[in-house]
Design a protein around this motif. Structure first.
Motif, PDB file in Angstrom:
ATOM      1  N   LEU A   1      -2.393  -2.846  -1.260  1.00 54.08           N
ATOM      2  CA  LEU A   1      -1.281  -1.953  -0.567  1.00 54.08           C
ATOM      3  C   LEU A   1       0.164  -2.575  -1.135  1.00 54.08           C
ATOM      4  O   LEU A   1       0.185  -3.659  -0.911  1.00 54.08           O
ATOM      5  CB  LEU A   1      -1.453  -2.022   0.880  1.00 54.08           C
ATOM      6  N   SER A   2       0.660  -1.696  -1.579  1.00 55.05           N
ATOM      7  CA  SER A   2       1.969  -1.968  -2.373  1.00 55.05           C
ATOM      8  C   SER A   2       3.099  -2.139  -0.968  1.00 55.05           C
ATOM      9  O   SER A   2       2.748  -1.606   0.177  1.00 55.05           O
ATOM     10  CB  SER A   2       2.689  -1.046  -3.366  1.00 55.05           C
ATOM     11  N   ALA A   3       4.275  -2.789  -1.452  1.00 54.97           N
ATOM     12  CA  ALA A   3       5.335  -2.926  -0.269  1.00 54.97           C
ATOM     13  C   ALA A   3       5.387  -1.578   0.235  1.00 54.97           C
ATOM     14  O   ALA A   3       5.716  -0.383  -0.440  1.00 54.97           O
ATOM     15  CB  ALA A   3       6.332  -3.450  -0.808  1.00 54.97           C
ATOM     16  N   ASN A   4       5.626  -1.298   1.519  1.00 51.65           N
ATOM     17  CA  ASN A   4       5.941  -0.010   2.279  1.00 51.65           C
ATOM     18  C   ASN A   4       4.907   0.856   2.080  1.00 51.65           C
ATOM     19  O   ASN A   4       4.974   2.218   2.443  1.00 51.65           O
ATOM     20  CB  ASN A   4       7.370   0.410   1.808  1.00 51.65           C
ATOM     21  N   GLN A   5       3.619   0.612   1.607  1.00 45.01           N
ATOM     22  CA  GLN A   5       2.718   1.520   1.443  1.00 45.01           C
ATOM     23  C   GLN A   5       1.794   1.485   2.563  1.00 45.01           C
ATOM     24  O   GLN A   5       0.968   0.401   2.711  1.00 45.01           O
ATOM     25  CB  GLN A   5       2.043   1.463   0.090  1.00 45.01           C
ATOM     26  N   ASN A   6       1.559   2.435   3.441  1.00 49.53           N
ATOM     27  CA  ASN A   6       0.592   2.317   4.688  1.00 49.53           C
ATOM     28  C   ASN A   6      -0.757   2.726   4.489  1.00 49.53           C
ATOM     29  O   ASN A   6      -1.654   2.401   5.328  1.00 49.53           O
ATOM     30  CB  ASN A   6       1.453   3.009   5.896  1.00 49.53           C
ATOM     31  N   ASN A   7      -1.085   3.747   3.520  1.00 48.66           N
ATOM     32  CA  ASN A   7      -2.369   4.137   3.313  1.00 48.66           C
ATOM     33  C   ASN A   7      -2.617   4.393   1.881  1.00 48.66           C
ATOM     34  O   ASN A   7      -1.506   4.494   1.128  1.00 48.66           O
ATOM     35  CB  ASN A   7      -2.346   5.675   3.708  1.00 48.66           C
ATOM     36  N   ARG A   8      -3.852   4.277   1.716  1.00 43.98           N
ATOM     37  CA  ARG A   8      -4.124   4.448   0.303  1.00 43.98           C
ATOM     38  C   ARG A   8      -5.730   5.059   0.085  1.00 43.98           C
ATOM     39  O   ARG A   8      -6.440   4.562   0.715  1.00 43.98           O
ATOM     40  CB  ARG A   8      -3.995   3.071  -0.633  1.00 43.98           C
ATOM     41  N   VAL A   9      -5.995   6.028  -0.676  1.00 49.33           N
ATOM     42  CA  VAL A   9      -7.303   6.599  -0.868  1.00 49.33           C
ATOM     43  C   VAL A   9      -8.049   5.908  -1.812  1.00 49.33           C
ATOM     44  O   VAL A   9      -7.368   5.978  -3.164  1.00 49.33           O
ATOM     45  CB  VAL A   9      -6.927   7.960  -1.162  1.00 49.33           C
ATOM     46  N   ILE A  10      -9.283   5.458  -1.884  1.00 47.52           N
ATOM     47  CA  ILE A  10      -9.958   5.004  -2.724  1.00 47.52           C
ATOM     48  C   ILE A  10     -11.008   6.091  -3.265  1.00 47.52           C
ATOM     49  O   ILE A  10     -11.837   6.580  -2.408  1.00 47.52           O
ATOM     50  CB  ILE A  10     -10.618   3.804  -2.520  1.00 47.52           C
TER      51      ILE A  10
ATOM     52  N   THR B   1      -1.360  -0.989  10.028  1.00 47.94           N
ATOM     53  CA  THR B   1      -0.474  -0.889  10.878  1.00 47.94           C
ATOM     54  C   THR B   1       0.196  -2.100  11.113  1.00 47.94           C
ATOM     55  O   THR B   1      -0.231  -3.342  11.200  1.00 47.94           O
ATOM     56  CB  THR B   1      -1.140  -0.448  12.369  1.00 47.94           C
ATOM     57  N   GLY B   2       1.669  -1.987  10.912  1.00 50.90           N
ATOM     58  CA  GLY B   2       2.619  -3.156  11.136  1.00 50.90           C
ATOM     59  C   GLY B   2       2.764  -3.927   9.562  1.00 50.90           C
ATOM     60  O   GLY B   2       1.872  -3.741   8.787  1.00 50.90           O
ATOM     61  N   GLY B   3       3.727  -4.309   9.378  1.00 50.77           N
ATOM     62  CA  GLY B   3       4.214  -4.898   8.154  1.00 50.77           C
ATOM     63  C   GLY B   3       4.677  -3.888   7.214  1.00 50.77           C
ATOM     64  O   GLY B   3       4.236  -2.898   7.227  1.00 50.77           O
ATOM     65  N   SER B   4       5.439  -4.512   6.122  1.00 49.64           N
ATOM     66  CA  SER B   4       5.777  -3.512   5.087  1.00 49.64           C
ATOM     67  C   SER B   4       5.601  -4.274   3.611  1.00 49.64           C
ATOM     68  O   SER B   4       5.625  -3.633   2.657  1.00 49.64           O
ATOM     69  CB  SER B   4       7.051  -3.248   5.314  1.00 49.64           C
TER      70      SER B   4
END
Length: 880
Positions: free
Chosen positions: A105-114, A60-63
């Protein structure tokens, strides 16, 4: 003015753009807040199938791009399994491998499934937990949810993934025994728990305990009952007492062959036989019985109808609350119920009879004949006793070890006869060997089969011992007329004819064993005294009847002490040496009778017929006979009968060969229990349980706690239904176990013992008795109930409640037809284990529903039809 407005808006826009860091005045990216969370439904990884588990990182927050550190740990409980990096790999669902312990997390990536991808290995491992926890670092903050858990198991809990451990029982070191048996443990796919099964036979003495052990180590699990084990659940956890640091160590011990089950007996309290569980990967695990939720419900009622005098909603609910929806644990729950029933205080007839004798006097003070009170007491006990299973076993045994009040001595010895029935009940969970000795010494049996005051042979005086009991103790009470294999089939000789187990010479010799028995006690001034007079008369007049309630004893001078050549078993003849003490001689004979190779199949087949089915398969008989042992372990036998696969599979309700005709007593007790029979005389002291506002009476019986809370005295009077407990016409019981009505049954080699009672006269008489009870109630009508001055006769009238019937009718939605269908199905469920609805092909249920729908609800006609129909419709009379 328009130009000024445009300049103002432009200036404002520029100002907002210049403050794009949310007003922090500096223009830098906000610090992202990072959290972890589970992916719903995907928290378990499975090695065998390659199924992956998943968790998710979110911000949450930042990009901008961010790297987040995390730590890997195991289960917070050190005893449980913990996974490490060698057990899995971490991959991103959108591609790429997780590098070390950093999530990106890449730029503008807010969610990532592992993805947690399990690594298959050849190890047998307990369920392992891996915990992922965010670690504080540079460029991010850790959010409130910073931990996610994933479990990794070897294989899913399916039939195909179960592992089989097998072995046979062997004597423990230094133990001389011929006992044998087989054992198995079926471990579920995730290695966390399994089901144990074993049977054994041939123990040298009564079983006293059984445990799961660690080789040369302590008890891992106490099995809190005796006898065979069916689907006994064992979870491989240290809570069961294993001396390890982790569950994995216990699992390793199992696969290493260091776990065994052993059977402890009276002769060998340290253990007589044992079986070590050995893993055999070549064995295909047997499929589990898959039941629908409906079939589980039906099986619960089937079980209750087999094990009690009739299923009730309360008993059904008590079991249903403990059983999983799919019934996976039902065998364990049934087993615990059996054990708990035998732990209950025995409901005894003798003190219950004694409590009533002073009340029921006529106007002159004369006592009511005790056998009449005893006969009525049966219905009270059957309807309300808490120890239902014990009482059902006693009723079954009373039809094998028969005494009958058709005999005047048995009838007049009312206290002794009540004590005889109590003896049967007391031994319901002991041994058949102990029971056979007690009934052999019981004065009531002595009178009935005439070995009371039986003297040794005196040819000069023309006297020869009575052979009655000697014959029946072999023919009816133990191994029968012909030799039997363990599965109940008849042994054939070289001439292809049945092998006889004894002849007339053996009967004569056996009669000598039972000489010299007479009363051990008598009475004087109300006190019990030792009796030393062999010829003491019967004397039924005194109220104490000690001579009838105390066991007979031997009078040595009246006993034949010559050598006795008795029956042969497996080529060995039982010979009693001359001069053997009478009590020792009887012990030897009873031991041999019960241990005879034919006794177990003979006795257990008759018990199976009384509880479950008239035509048990040979395998069923052999399985139960296998736990009978040398002494006849009754707890083991009853558990084996009720938990056998042939008894517990609801699909047999469609098998025309399976089941039994309900004997008249069980038809009546089922109705009394379901429809809450009552009078206005309560067993205890709480008269508030009596329906209505009229008068009532509290018996204040000292042992009222042995009955259900709302128990009431059921002095029904004559119940002319074709059968009464302890009233069979002969020692051969009410019916032959081999009776086969002519027609379809006999043509298919099927027997139906209870149908021997069904005659045209009996049918109509029973119908009228049932209808009289339903419509007007039943009452014992004699001068003792009319004139006693303590309990007004009308308070004794026994009626049935309509509460349950009306509750179903009033509670069902829809019109009369819908209500009638609901009521018919309710009656089918409890009286018939739901068989008619389950099979869905019976016109009987339709006809009953139609009759109920057309009945006059307000007049009582509905209740009459419901109770009458559900007890006496043909298909309701067959227990499946």
């Amino acid at each position: 003015m328009q130009l000024g407005r445009q300049l103002f808006l432009s200036f404002g826009l520029v100002t907002l753009i210049s403050c794009g860091d949310n007003g922090n005045g500096g223009g830098d990216e906000p610090t992202p807040v990072i959290s972890l969370s589970a992916v719903s439904g995907e928290t378990q990884a499975i090695e065998k199938s390659g199924r992956i588990a998943k968790f998710q990182i979110s911000r949450t927050g930042g990009s901008g791009a961010v790297s987040v550190e995390f730590a890997i740990s195991g289960n917070s409980d050190p005893e449980k399994g913990s996974a490490t990096m060698t057990d899995f790999e971490l991959h991103y669902s959108d591609g790429g491998v997780v590098a070390g312990t950093t999530l990106a997390l890449s730029a503008n990536q807010n969610n990532r499934v592992i993805e947690v991808r399990p690594l298959a290995d050849a190890l047998h491992e307990v369920p392992e937990t891996v915990t992922f926890t965010l670690v504080a670092g540079t460029g991010y903050k850790v959010g409130g949810t910073s931990t996610s858990h994933v479990s990794i198991i070897d294989a899913a809990n399916t039939d195909a993934n179960r592992k089989v451990f097998l072995n046979t029982f062997s004597p423990q070191t230094g133990v001389a025994t011929t006992a044998s048996g087989t054992a198995s443990f079926i471990l579920q796919g995730d290695n966390a728990a399994g089901l144990m099964n074993y049977t054994f036979s041939g123990l040298t003495s009564q079983q006293v305990d059984q445990h799961i052990h660690l080789t040369n180590g302590p008890i891992l699990r106490d099995i809190g009952f005796s006898g065979p084990v069916f689907d006994f659940p064992w979870d491989l956890s240290l809570a069961n007492g294993a001396p390890f640091q982790t569950d994995q160590e216990l699992l390793d011990a199992l696969f290493e062959g260091r776990v065994f089950v052993n059977i402890h007996t009276g002769n060998f309290p340290g253990g007589e036989i044992f079986a070590t569980f050995i893993y055999d990967s070549s064995v295909t695990p047997p499929p589990t019985t898959q039941l629908t939720e409906e079939e589980v419900d039906l099986d619960i009622v089937r079980f209750l109808n087999q094990a009690t005098f009739g299923a009730t909603p309360e008993d059904y609910s008590a079991l249903r609350d403990q059983i999983d929806a799919d019934g996976a644990n039902r065998m364990s729950v049934y087993s615990e119920w059996i054990e708990s029933q035998f732990q209950l205080s025995q409901t005894r007839y003798l003190p219950f009879l004694d409590a009533q004798l002073p009340i029921f006097l006529d106007a002159t003070g004369d006592d009511e004949p005790g056998h009449i009170i005893r006969k009525d007491a049966f219905w009270t006990v059957a309807a309300f006793a808490k120890d239902q299973l014990r009482q059902r076993v006693a009723f079954a045994l009373s039809q094998i070890l028969v005494v009958s009040e058709q005999n005047a001595d048995v009838r007049n010895a009312h206290r002794g006869t009540a004590d005889y029935y109590d003896t049967l009940a007391r031994h319901a969970n002991l041994t058949y060997r102990e029971l056979l000795e007690e009934i052999s010494r019981h004065s009531v049996m002595g009178a009935y089969l005439s070995h009371l005051r039986n003297e040794k042979e005196n040819p000069a005086a023309g006297y020869f011992p009575d052979e009655n009991y000697a014959r029946e103790v072999m023919q009816l009470f133990s191994f029968g007329l012909v030799g039997r294999n363990p599965n109940g089939s008849i042994k054939l000789g070289s001439d292809n004819l049945p092998i006889q187990t004894y002849d007339n010479e053996v009967i004569k010799e056996m009669a000598q064993v039972f000489t010299g028995l007479s009363f051990s006690k008598t009475v004087s001034s109300g006190q019990m005294l030792d009796n030393n007079n062999f010829n003491l008369g019967s004397n039924f007049g005194n109220g104490y009847q000690y001579r009838w309630t105390e066991p007979m004893k031997f009078y040595a001078d009246r006993h034949d002490n010559t050598e006795k050549e008795l029956f042969t078993d497996s080529g060995a003849q039982l010979v009693i040496p001359a001069g053997t003490e009478p009590d020792q001689e009887l012990d030897l004979v009873i031991d041999a009778l019960v241990a005879h190779s034919g006794t177990a199949p003979y006795v257990v087949e008759r018990l199976i017929q009384r509880f479950v089915t008239s035509n048990p398969s040979p395998d069923y008989i052999e399985r139960v006979a296998g736990v009978f042992g040398a002494t006849g372990d009754m707890t083991a036998v009853i558990r084996a009968i009720l938990l056998d696969e042939e008894a517990r599979n609801p699909t047999v309700m469609g098998d025309p060969r399976f089941g039994k005709f309900k004997e008249p007593v069980l038809q009546m007790t089922a109705m009394l229990r379901l429809h809450q029979a009552y009078s206005s005389v309560v067993i205890g002291d709480d008269v508030s349980v009596v329906p209505g506002d009229g008068d009532s009476y509290a018996l204040n019986y000292a042992n009222a706690s042995q009955f259900e809370n709302a128990a009431m005295l059921l002095r029904t009077g004559s119940m002319n239904i074709g059968q009464e407990a302890l009233m069979s016409p002969s020692v051969f019981n009410f019916y032959s176990p081999d009776f086969a009505p002519t027609g379809v049954l006999s043509n298919n080699s099927l027997v139906a013992p209870e149908l021997e009672l069904v005659t045209e006269t009996q049918i109509y008489t029973a119908f009228n008795t049932h209808l009289g009870l339903i419509r007007n109630g039943k009452i014992r009508n004699n001068r003792y109930t009319r004139e006693n001055g303590t309990i007004a006769q009308e308070l004794l009238r026994v009626r049935l409640r309509d509460d349950r019937v009306m509750a179903i009718w009033n509670g069902a939605a829809g019109d009369s037809s819908a209500k009638a269908t609901a009521l018919a199905e309710y009656l089918d469920f409890y009286m018939n284990a739901g068989r008619l609805k389950y099979l869905g092909v019976s016109s009987t249920l339709t006809e009953l529903s139609n009759a109920l729908a057309a009945s006059n609800v307000g007049s009582g006609e509905l209740f009459e039809l419901a109770t009458y129909g559900s007890a006496l419709l043909p298909e309701f009379m067959v227990q499946k």
